[in-house]
Scaffold this active site. Sequence first.
Site, short mmCIF file in Angstrom:
data_model
loop_
_atom_site.label_atom_id
_atom_site.label_comp_id
_atom_site.label_asym_id
_atom_site.label_seq_id
_atom_site.Cartn_x
_atom_site.Cartn_y
_atom_site.Cartn_z
N GLY A 143 11.16 4.37 -6.49
CA GLY A 143 11.47 5.23 -5.63
C GLY A 143 11.97 4.45 -4.14
N ILE A 145 10.19 3.57 -1.48
CA ILE A 145 9.44 2.31 -1.23
C ILE A 145 9.55 1.25 -2.09
CG2 ILE A 145 7.16 1.55 -0.93
CD1 ILE A 145 6.37 4.38 0.06
N SER A 164 10.61 1.98 -14.86
CA SER A 164 10.68 3.46 -14.23
C SER A 164 11.26 4.09 -15.26
CB SER A 164 11.93 3.02 -13.26
OG SER A 164 12.29 4.45 -12.81
N THR A 166 12.54 6.97 -14.63
CA THR A 166 14.02 7.68 -14.20
C THR A 166 15.00 6.62 -14.19
OG1 THR A 166 13.23 7.52 -11.73
CG2 THR A 166 12.81 9.68 -13.00
N THR A 221 -0.31 -0.68 -3.16
CA THR A 221 -0.07 -0.08 -1.60
C THR A 221 -0.06 1.47 -2.05
OG1 THR A 221 2.19 -0.69 -1.78
CG2 THR A 221 0.64 -2.22 -0.25
N ARG A 223 -1.53 4.06 -4.80
CA ARG A 223 -2.77 4.87 -4.87
C ARG A 223 -3.72 4.22 -5.60
NH1 ARG A 223 -0.49 7.14 -1.56
NH2 ARG A 223 -0.14 9.45 -1.25
N GLU A 252 -12.26 6.14 -0.98
CA GLU A 252 -11.92 5.41 0.57
C GLU A 252 -12.78 6.38 1.35
OE1 GLU A 252 -7.99 5.56 1.20
OE2 GLU A 252 -7.34 4.25 -0.44
N HIS A 270 -6.20 0.59 3.89
CA HIS A 270 -5.30 1.55 3.79
C HIS A 270 -4.46 1.88 4.99
CE1 HIS A 270 -4.09 5.79 1.42
NE2 HIS A 270 -3.05 5.16 2.12
N ILE A 271 -3.82 0.82 5.35
CA ILE A 271 -3.06 0.77 6.62
C ILE A 271 -1.54 0.62 6.39
CG2 ILE A 271 -4.82 -0.29 7.88
CD1 ILE A 271 -3.33 -2.99 7.67
#
Length: 304
Positions: A143, A145, A164, A166, A221, A223, A252, A270-271
């Site tokens: 996607g 990101i 991927s 897609t 980064t 989930r 978390e 989680h930054i």
Amino acid sequence: MILIYENIGVSIQCINELIQQYKIDLEVVQKNDAYDKEKVKVIVTVNHKMDMDVLSSYPNLEMIAVSFTGYDSVCEGYCKKNGIAVYNAAGYSTDSVAELAVSLAKAVLRKIPELSNKMNDGKWQPVVGRELAGKTVGIIGVGAIGLRTAEIFKAYKCNIIAYSNTKPHDFLSLGKYVAWDELFSTSDIVTLHWPLNDETKGKVASREFQLMKETSIIINTARGPIICRDSLVEALKTNMIYGAGLDVYSSEPPNDSELEKLSNAVLTPHIAFRTEEALQRKADITIKNIRNYLTEQSNINRVI
């Protein structure tokens, strides 16, 4: 009435300024204010669980503006049944997340946290690290990101491959698509950029780590639950893989002393999306989504 259900990363003053900028003629209240739930037309949330019990207490709710990319915290079935529109803040953190993914890879390969801690303790103990240049990077999920992450790694002279479902055409200028097993067996760096759903939960487990080279690393980064936590810890403890860079976890805060003690794991809380620039973009997109819904100008970012 617009209910700000939780902190979205900017001040209430900033939110009110955006409300004025987009000429939205609705009162803004916060969750701890005194207000009439029957007057709430829009709820702004981030990742608080919006289940049937919560949503049913707002009988005239029309829209949920999720100030976040992921919207799995919202009860999709209830919203569809009751005609509640749901919008997300897609694209606000593309650069921020991609930059952290690459930074985590560099931190693992050059052992930056370990060396920094030694220097802080007054110890001069140089170690030999590894370059990014020439490494094969496997992107899982192409996607916005994933694509941006590939672009940055490409600038470091990395060879880019991707998996991927897609297969967006835009990626082909950067690298090539490969099969799942080939990505894990040939990559020096595997970086995850998938959403969390029934198909992706626990998708990376013992089998995938066994396919990876002993010199390879994994970056997450996206989930936390996409990776089986126990399989990851075992792979790191036994040096089945070289290391991991993690910004997300199965729960978390993780409260995971075993993972936290591993010297070959670089951990951040989680930054990835938490930059000043990204948070401002997120707020702007969120309020613009409300304007677009109320004025029926656009369905951009509508997910339900």
